[in-house]
Design an enzyme around this catalytic site. Structure first.
Site, PDB file in Angstrom:
ATOM      1  N   GLU A  42       0.848  -1.192   0.000  1.00 44.30           N
ATOM      2  CA  GLU A  42       0.000   0.000   0.000  1.00 44.30           C
ATOM      3  C   GLU A  42       0.887   1.248   0.000  1.00 44.30           C
ATOM      4  OE1 GLU A  42      -3.885   1.580   2.538  1.00 44.30           O
ATOM      5  OE2 GLU A  42      -2.365   0.387   3.557  1.00 44.30           O
ATOM      6  N   LYS A 113     -10.084   0.132  -1.834  1.00 44.54           N
ATOM      7  CA  LYS A 113     -10.098  -0.259  -0.420  1.00 44.54           C
ATOM      8  C   LYS A 113     -11.443   0.074   0.224  1.00 44.54           C
ATOM      9  CE  LYS A 113      -7.394   0.565   3.821  1.00 44.54           C
ATOM     10  NZ  LYS A 113      -6.225   1.317   4.353  1.00 44.54           N
ATOM     11  N   CYS A 155      -4.804  -3.826   3.483  1.00 39.23           N
ATOM     12  CA  CYS A 155      -4.460  -3.411   4.841  1.00 39.23           C
ATOM     13  C   CYS A 155      -5.596  -3.657   5.849  1.00 39.23           C
ATOM     14  CB  CYS A 155      -4.020  -1.951   4.826  1.00 39.23           C
ATOM     15  SG  CYS A 155      -3.005  -1.473   6.260  1.00 39.23           S
TER      16      CYS A 155
END
Length: 268
Positions: A42, A113, A155
């Site tokens: 990321e 995301k 993440c």
């Protein structure tokens, strides 16, 4: 069929050109070591919250980072999961977007995301509020590739098993996880969560993390890892930039799913 996959770990900074140079060097290393899939972390291109909006606006104009990733995939002849790059959202915020490229440079798709990190973790940064800058995505990405069906998560998504279970419904084979876990949360939870997602969904997870000190307040946890469908750690990094590569057996993974058909046994 044995397949080499690579998790690329970086310590990205506020200097775009240096980050891109490091990313290319590590992708080249992955290719030289036989990887057919490589995952960047990321924020690989820029680790700087204040400048990220400027980069997003530039990307909307010239798509230079997307072109860079496409050319890397084509040059080094592998499937490339491009970490995340910033793409403007309609509400003035940004989507943390992971583009995936085939070995010929074609874009296979992208993922935005979904889960945003708004939390207090007790480190030097103290308070994180991604939703001030980022807009959440709203759809899964499980993409057809020459290696099988590739799912993408980013993440903080790692803490939400329902996202990964939805990927299982779409017959995911490989999960790529670009990340920038904080040091305090990563050292406590990163590896147990990655192993859990691999075990419960019976698929290999290629988890590429940031791993170092980025500025006076921000440190990431490293430990980029490849975990197979049995939960075995096949390769693992410490701190610092680098490339971890492992070979997983796709036929063994398919056989495990037949011996222990978890997906068929679900009741809720």
């Amino acid at each position: 069929m044995s397949v080499n996959v690579a998790a690329i770990q970086m310590v990205s900074s506020r200097v775009l050109a240096e980050n891109l140079q490091q990313a290319e060097a590590l992708v080249a290393e992955a290719a030289a070591r036989g990887a057919r899939l490589a995952v960047l972390p990321e924020n690989f291109a820029l680790f700087a919250s204040r400048e990220i909006g400027v980069l997003a606006k530039a990307e909307a104009v010239d798509a230079s980072l997307q072109t860079f990733l496409s050319e890397l995939a084509r040059r080094y002849q592998l499937i490339l999961v491009g970490g995340t790059i910033p793409i403007p959202a309609d509400d003035g915020r940004i989507y943390a977007t992971s583009f995936v490229y085939a070995a010929n440079g074609d874009c296979l798709g992208y993922y935005r995301k979904i889960h945003l990190f708004d939390a207090e973790v007790g480190d030097s940064q103290g308070h994180y509020r991604e939703s001030d800058t980022y807009a959440p995505g709203d759809s899964l990405a499980v993409l057809e590739t020459e290696l099988g069906r590739l799912g993408i998560a980013v993440c903080y998504d790692l803490r939400f098993p329902e996202l990964f279970r939805a990927m299982q419904d779409l017959e995911v084979d490989i999960i790529a996880l670009p990340s920038a876990f904080t040091r305090s949360t990563g050292w406590a939870h990163w590896l147990p969560l990655v192993r859990a997602r691999a075990i419960e969904n019976q698929c290999v997870v290629v988890a590429a993390n940031q791993g170092g000190i980025h500025d006076a307040k921000r440190q990431t946890s490293g430990g980029s890892v490849v975990v197979d469908s049995w939960g075995r750690v096949l390769a693992e990094a410490g701190l610092g930039a680098g490339c971890v590569i492992a070979s997983y057996d796709a036929e063994e993974q398919a056989a495990l799913r037949k011996r222990m058909p978890v997906a068929q046994h679900r009741r809720l």
